[in-house]
Scaffold this active site. Structure first.
Site, PDB file in Angstrom:
ATOM      1  N   SER A  39      81.640 -52.050   8.116  1.00 47.70           N
ATOM      2  CA  SER A  39      80.316 -52.494   7.667  1.00 47.70           C
ATOM      3  C   SER A  39      79.863 -51.831   6.378  1.00 47.70           C
ATOM      4  CB  SER A  39      79.271 -52.230   8.761  1.00 47.70           C
ATOM      5  OG  SER A  39      79.219 -50.853   9.090  1.00 47.70           O
ATOM      6  N   ASP A 345      69.100 -48.939   8.866  1.00 46.98           N
ATOM      7  CA  ASP A 345      68.893 -49.408  10.237  1.00 46.98           C
ATOM      8  C   ASP A 345      69.387 -48.426  11.295  1.00 46.98           C
ATOM      9  OD1 ASP A 345      71.588 -49.596   9.866  1.00 46.98           O
ATOM     10  OD2 ASP A 345      71.717 -51.771  10.122  1.00 46.98           O
ATOM     11  N   HIS A 348      73.505 -47.852   8.882  1.00 42.03           N
ATOM     12  CA  HIS A 348      73.933 -48.110   7.510  1.00 42.03           C
ATOM     13  C   HIS A 348      72.939 -47.541   6.494  1.00 42.03           C
ATOM     14  CE1 HIS A 348      75.338 -51.420  10.179  1.00 42.03           C
ATOM     15  NE2 HIS A 348      76.494 -51.031   9.680  1.00 42.03           N
TER      16      HIS A 348
END
Length: 385
Positions: A39, A345, A348
């Site tokens: 991610s 969040d 990240h």
């Protein structure tokens, strides 16, 4: 100002430490980028496969969801900008994609080593690094077949782009947390790191084309991530002076130590390749430990989340909604100014944090060899390691 001055000094020292052959080399002209990762560099892979990352993801820069788990750009986006290339489209995305200048095989929640579970059980992506490599191999074969037939000439890279491209890797963080989700001890997690890196080594070594340039990020301080400190047991004695969990950071540092050893080994085994090891751990930890000095607020409080000590709830993630009496309500909303936050969040980084990290690493001050991205295609002699 004191920290920024220290970074500047490191950068200047790095320039003086560069081998003469590298300093005198030509600037690299990368026609394409091929990225592999999780991610931290996913520009839409997981979203294409399992549903779009919902708003407010993407709100800062793209002004709508962009497949990234971030309010804006990632490190890979800043890398693309810096070498004058478009943002990378995800291999799995079939909507309006153009792969002429590269392709992104990363998906959020990816690991180097396959996980014996489904995404619905653990959250880990089935697109592990070996799958990403298979996708890359398929991409090369099919894209060149199309070009030979005169089809989609403007959508796929020219043949010489493949050997001249920049190959970026940003993966491994989830391999560490996967062990903790199975209730393994820190020593047990460390024990399987060599096997994980062995699989990374295999992926890099099977592509023996001359002139290949690799830009390999190590893993960040896992013990500084809000979701890790929220989900896994952390005692007061295990919190360091900057608020991070020492045991989890120790595992990250062990992984990075072994990764650097692997890079040194690969330089000997792949004499035609230029392989740069990029220490993002140091930069990320410095950013978190000196957040206030650098203009950021509490580094452990997520900008987009829902309640709790870290404004993080793993069951109510950024953008999650609920319906009450027929009315839809967003439970996890963005903070007013994401540019003041490091954590987007709980898992990240924000665009502002990503930009800061990129600005520190692009010049080579945190790289081995200490070479900037624009010179990364130049092979450093193994005798100068």
């Amino acid at each position: 100002m004191e920290f920024k001055f220290s970074v500047l000094k490191l950068h200047l020292i790095a320039l003086f430490l560069l081998p003469t052959s590298t300093l005198g080399s030509n600037t690299c002209n990368f026609p394409a980028i091929f990225n592999f990762g999780d991610s931290n560099s996913d520009t839409g892979g997981l979203s294409a496969a399992f549903g779009q990352a919902p708003p407010p993801n993407g709100a800062t820069f793209f002004h709508s969801p962009s497949g990234r788990y971030c309010d804006g750009r990632l490190l890979i986006d800043f890398i693309a900008e810096s070498v004058g290339l478009p943002y990378l489209d995800a291999f799995l995305d079939s909507m309006g994609t153009n792969f002429r200048h590269g392709c992104n095989f990363a998906t959020a929640e990816s690991t180097i080593r396959r996980q014996n579970t489904t995404i619905w059980q653990s959250g880990y992506s089935p697109i592990s690094l070996d799958v990403q490599h298979l996708q890359f191999s398929d991409f090369l074969t099919r894209s060149q077949n199309f070009r030979e037939k005169g089809l989609f000439q403007n959508l796929f890279p020219e043949e010489d782009y493949i050997s001249r491209a920049l190959y970026t890797f940003d993966i491994g963080q989830n391999d560490l947390t996967a062990g903790y989700k199975l209730n393994l001890s820190t020593e047990e997690v460390k024990a399987y790191v060599p096997d994980v890196l062995g699989q990374l080594s295999h992926v890099i070594k099977v592509r023996k084309q001359p002139g290949r340039t690799f830009w390999v990020h190590n893993t960040g301080p896992v013990g500084c991530l809000p979701y890790v400190m929220d989900r896994f047991l952390v005692t007061a004695a295990q919190i360091d002076k900057h608020g991070c969990s020492s045991p989890y950071n120790d595992v990250s540092q062990y992984f990075n130590l072994k990764l650097r050893e692997l890079v040194l080994q690969l330089r000997d085994e792949l004499p035609a390749a230029a392989i740069t090891y990029v220490d993002v751990y140091v930069v990320k930890y410095s950013l978190i430990s000196q957040a206030n000095k650098l203009g950021f607020e509490n580094p452990f409080v997520a900008c987009c989340g829902h309640e709790g000590k870290y404004n993080y709830n793993r069951c109510i993630k950024c953008g999650s909604k609920t319906v009450v009496n027929g009315t839809e309500t967003v439970l996890a909303v963005s903070c007013k100014d994401p540019s003041t936050r490091i954590s987007w969040d709980g898992t990240h980084f924000t665009e502002a944090a990503n930009r800061y990290i990129f600005d520190q690493v692009v010049g080579g001050a945190f790289s081995d060899p200490p070479v900037s991205l624009k010179f990364a295609c130049n092979r450093m002699n193994t005798s100068q390691k």
